[in-house]
Scaffold this active site. Structure first.
Site, PDB file in Angstrom:
ATOM      1  N   SER A 187       0.666  -1.187  -0.020  1.00 17.91           N
ATOM      2  CA  SER A 187      -0.096   0.012   0.013  1.00 17.91           C
ATOM      3  C   SER A 187       0.935   1.139   0.093  1.00 17.91           C
ATOM      4  O   SER A 187       0.319   2.368   0.034  1.00 17.91           O
ATOM      5  CB  SER A 187      -0.811   0.047   1.262  1.00 17.91           C
ATOM      6  OG  SER A 187      -2.076  -1.106   1.136  1.00 17.91           O
TER       7      SER A 187
ATOM      8  N   HIS B 152      -5.489  -8.618  10.731  1.00 17.12           N
ATOM      9  CA  HIS B 152      -5.341  -7.984  11.549  1.00 17.12           C
ATOM     10  C   HIS B 152      -6.644  -6.639  11.711  1.00 17.12           C
ATOM     11  O   HIS B 152      -6.623  -5.699  12.268  1.00 17.12           O
ATOM     12  CB  HIS B 152      -3.991  -6.893  11.506  1.00 17.12           C
ATOM     13  CG  HIS B 152      -2.850  -7.811  11.756  1.00 17.12           C
ATOM     14  ND1 HIS B 152      -1.689  -7.405  11.352  1.00 17.12           N
ATOM     15  CD2 HIS B 152      -2.758  -9.172  12.056  1.00 17.12           C
ATOM     16  CE1 HIS B 152      -0.760  -8.215  11.670  1.00 17.12           C
ATOM     17  NE2 HIS B 152      -1.311  -9.414  12.242  1.00 17.12           N
TER      18      HIS B 152
HETATM   19  N1  APR Z   1       7.387  -2.543  -2.682  1.00 22.87           N
HETATM   20  C1  APR Z   1       7.972  -3.556  -1.958  1.00 22.87           C
HETATM   21  N2  APR Z   1       8.169  -3.623  -0.562  1.00 22.87           N
HETATM   22  C2  APR Z   1       8.104  -2.554   0.052  1.00 22.87           C
HETATM   23  C3  APR Z   1       7.369  -1.459  -0.488  1.00 22.87           C
HETATM   24  C4  APR Z   1       7.113  -1.547  -1.700  1.00 22.87           C
HETATM   25  N3  APR Z   1       6.514  -0.482  -2.465  1.00 22.87           N
HETATM   26  N4  APR Z   1       7.262  -0.535   0.397  1.00 22.87           N
HETATM   27  C5  APR Z   1       7.414  -1.231   1.668  1.00 22.87           C
HETATM   28  N5  APR Z   1       8.022  -2.375   1.320  1.00 22.87           N
HETATM   29  C6  APR Z   1       8.556  -3.303   2.241  1.00 22.87           C
HETATM   30  C7  APR Z   1       9.313  -2.861   3.508  1.00 22.87           C
HETATM   31  O1  APR Z   1      10.767  -2.877   2.933  1.00 22.87           O
HETATM   32  C8  APR Z   1       9.412  -3.689   4.646  1.00 22.87           C
HETATM   33  O2  APR Z   1       9.920  -4.859   4.470  1.00 22.87           O
HETATM   34  O3  APR Z   1       7.477  -4.053   2.837  1.00 22.87           O
HETATM   35  C9  APR Z   1       7.785  -4.085   4.343  1.00 22.87           C
HETATM   36  C10 APR Z   1       6.575  -3.557   5.312  1.00 22.87           C
HETATM   37  O4  APR Z   1       6.878  -4.032   6.473  1.00 22.87           O
HETATM   38  P1  APR Z   1       6.157  -3.451   7.781  1.00 22.87           P
HETATM   39  O5  APR Z   1       6.228  -2.100   7.526  1.00 22.87           O
HETATM   40  O6  APR Z   1       6.881  -4.252   8.877  1.00 22.87           O
HETATM   41  O7  APR Z   1       4.714  -3.773   7.657  1.00 22.87           O
HETATM   42  P2  APR Z   1       4.113  -5.212   7.750  1.00 22.87           P
HETATM   43  O8  APR Z   1       5.093  -6.205   7.438  1.00 22.87           O
HETATM   44  O9  APR Z   1       2.808  -5.268   6.942  1.00 22.87           O
HETATM   45  O10 APR Z   1       3.746  -5.110   9.304  1.00 22.87           O
HETATM   46  C11 APR Z   1       3.050  -6.142   9.954  1.00 22.87           C
HETATM   47  O11 APR Z   1       3.106  -4.899  12.220  1.00 22.87           O
HETATM   48  O12 APR Z   1       2.669  -3.498  13.559  1.00 22.87           O
HETATM   49  C12 APR Z   1       2.141  -4.253  12.867  1.00 22.87           C
HETATM   50  O13 APR Z   1      -0.228  -4.468  12.626  1.00 22.87           O
HETATM   51  C13 APR Z   1       0.749  -3.987  11.937  1.00 22.87           C
HETATM   52  O14 APR Z   1      -0.152  -5.246  10.158  1.00 22.87           O
HETATM   53  C14 APR Z   1       1.275  -4.637  10.754  1.00 22.87           C
HETATM   54  C15 APR Z   1       2.161  -5.672  11.088  1.00 22.87           C
END
Ligand code: APR
Length: 466
Positions: free
Chosen positions: A54, A153
């Site tokens: 997103s 979630h």
């Molecule tokens: N393309 C590819 N990878 C991406 C992009 C993109 N455009 N933008 C970000 N990323 C990668 C980041 O490098 C990171 O490894 O996506 C990953 C996002 O990781 P988080 O920020 O930790 O998000 P997420 O994994 O969804 O977190 C999981 O943590 O805090 C809780 O409830 C919250 O649902 C969330 C959960």
């Protein structure tokens, strides 16, 4: 499930015979996955996603250094970043979450190119399920069938009181969030929050039920845009069978550290070679995969059509908001007009009351002035007879009618006349009235004196000797 690809020769390793490594994928590349799909081996694909899908929509992810949400929470003064989604912290201090929720509220973002992979796979009958960690509901905006979506979630779709668990209207909660006010349950006064899974809360029951059955059936796992830091979601990658190929599309490697996790560098020498990775943006990786599968044009068309649909929906929303606003303005104007009329009426009443009060004060002052003049000017024996003597003979006995009983207008009438006159602001008339009032007053003062004398002496005053 089709029999996995295997290398025929048995290998010796340090003198020991080792089972041949079974190659499910020819190598760890995107093209190996595309080949596997084109061979028709993927009939039950599961997609797992996180905040990384997103970010292209404008929504921050959580942990990207410098840009992630958890790097931008100083203003909320949290003990640690995740506290904003921690249920015990929320119960004591709900405002950081509701302030953040204002930034995360769905309705201002559109699904990305990556999101449309889901309905594309569903349209081809290849999608078993989409498991997302995201609460932004963008998957739903692609038109994906709810049955095929698990929001592990939770999301902003529904809201609930954390005390009595009454489900509340999410529009009502949304209004509170937009007004930066905290919603409290109208039934029990407890805190109301969107049904987002906080740390310390159970994941939705549907998540556990479907995960149990789905991951066993899965024959291709695609993981998009997640750091795989959060349990139990991250462990889902270990729940697929050993012959199920797994693809990660992410800016960085993730999910290698857990038992049964990804092995992109063949470190763990798993019996099967089945993990592939695309390091880069999700939209680029998904576009590349679609191209290799021959789906790029179809996916692009879905993405564009989806955007047009979103644009129309946003414009309709804007129009209905504008209509609501117009109606609210009309109601406000009406209310303002009524208030003005009411104020005018009140002011008029006040003015009348004020004029009457003014008139009454004038009368009182005049009366005092007259009474003073009378007191100074007239000696007791030289009191002027109340009535002219009739020619040549004196009237005997109680006067038939003393001027005091003559129909002299009462003070109230005078006040009434005066305030009407005063209001007409016809000064001449008012001074005439004053003169008239003067005469009336003089007469009425004298009458008062006469009446008092009669009362005191029980007899009419003797007319002065001429
Ligand atoms: N393309 C590819 N990878 C991406 C992009 C993109 N455009 N933008 C970000 N990323 C990668 C980041 O490098 C990171 O490894 O996506 C990953 C996002 O990781 P988080 O920020 O930790 O998000 P997420 O994994 O969804 O977190 C999981 O943590 O805090 C809780 O409830 C919250 O649902 C969330 C959960």
């Amino acid at each position: 499930m089709a029999s996995p690809r295997s290398s025929a020769k048995t290998r010796l390793q340090k003198g020991k015979i080792v089972e041949p490594r079974v190659h499910i994928l020819k190598d760890g590349s995107l093209s190996a996955v595309a080949e596997y799909i084109k061979e028709g081996k993927a009939k039950n694909i599961i997609v797992m996603s996180g905040a990384g899908i997103s970010t292209a929509a404008g929504i921050k992810d959580f942990r990207s250094p410098g840009t992630g949400l958890y790097d931008d929470l100083e203003k909320y003064n949290l003990p640690y970043p995740e506290a904003v989604f921690d249920i015990s912290f929320f119960k004591d201090n709900p405002s950081p979450f509701f302030r953040l929720a204002k930034e995360l509220l769905p309705g201002r973002y559109r699904p990305t190119f990556t999101h449309y992979l889901l309905p594309l796979l569903a349209r081809k009958g290849l999608l078993l399920r989409s498991y997302t960690q995201n609460i932004d509901m963008l998957e739903r905006l692609t038109g994906l069938d709810d049955e095929l979506l698990v929001e592990a979630h939770g999301s902003f779709a529904t809201s609930q009181c954390i005390k009595c668990e009454v489900v509340t209207d999410s529009k009502w909660v949304r209004k509170h969030i937009l007004k930066s006010s905290i919603p409290y349950c109208e039934t029990c006064g407890g805190l109301v929050k969107p049904t987002i899974t906080f740390f310390g809360e159970d994941l939705p029951a549907r998540f556990g039920r479907l995960a149990l059955q789905d991951f066993k059936k899965c024959d291709l796992l695609i993981v998009l845009g997640t750091s795989l830091q959060v349990e139990p979601f991250n462990r889902l990658i270990t729940r697929v069978g050993p012959e199920c190929p797994r693809l990660l599309i992410n800016r960085e490697k993730a999910g290698e550290e857990m038992h049964g996790g990804f092995d992109f560098d063949d470190k763990w020498k798993y019996p099967t070679v089945r993990d592939a990775v695309f390091l880069g943006n999700c939209d680029d990786g998904v576009r590349e995969l679609a191209k290799l599968c021959g789906w790029e044009g179809e996916l692009q068309a879905m993405f564009e059509a989806g955007n047009i649909e979103m644009q129309i929906a946003e414009e309709m929303e804007a129009l209905s908001l504008a209509a609501e606003l117009e109606e609210a303005v009309a109601v406000a104007n009406e209310a303002e007009k009524e208030a003005e009329e009411e104020a005018e009426e009140k002011a008029e009443k006040e003015a009348k009351k004020g004029a009457r009060k003014e008139a009454k004060k004038e009368i009182e002052k005049e009366t005092k002035r007259e009474a003073k003049k009378e007191a100074v000017a007239v000696e007791p024996e030289t009191k002027r007879p109340l009535q002219k003597k009739e020619e040549g003979k004196e009237k005997e006995g109680r006067q038939k009618e003393t001027p005091a009983e003559k129909d002299v207008p009462s003070e109230d009438d005078v006040v009434q006349q005066l305030s009407e006159r005063l209001l007409s602001t016809d000064l001449n008339a008012a001074s005439e009235t004053f003169t008239a009032a003067d005469e009336i007053l003089a007469v009425s003062t004298e009458s008062v004196v006469v009446v008092t004398t009669i009362v005191d002496t029980k007899e009419a005053p003797k007319p002065a000797q001429v």
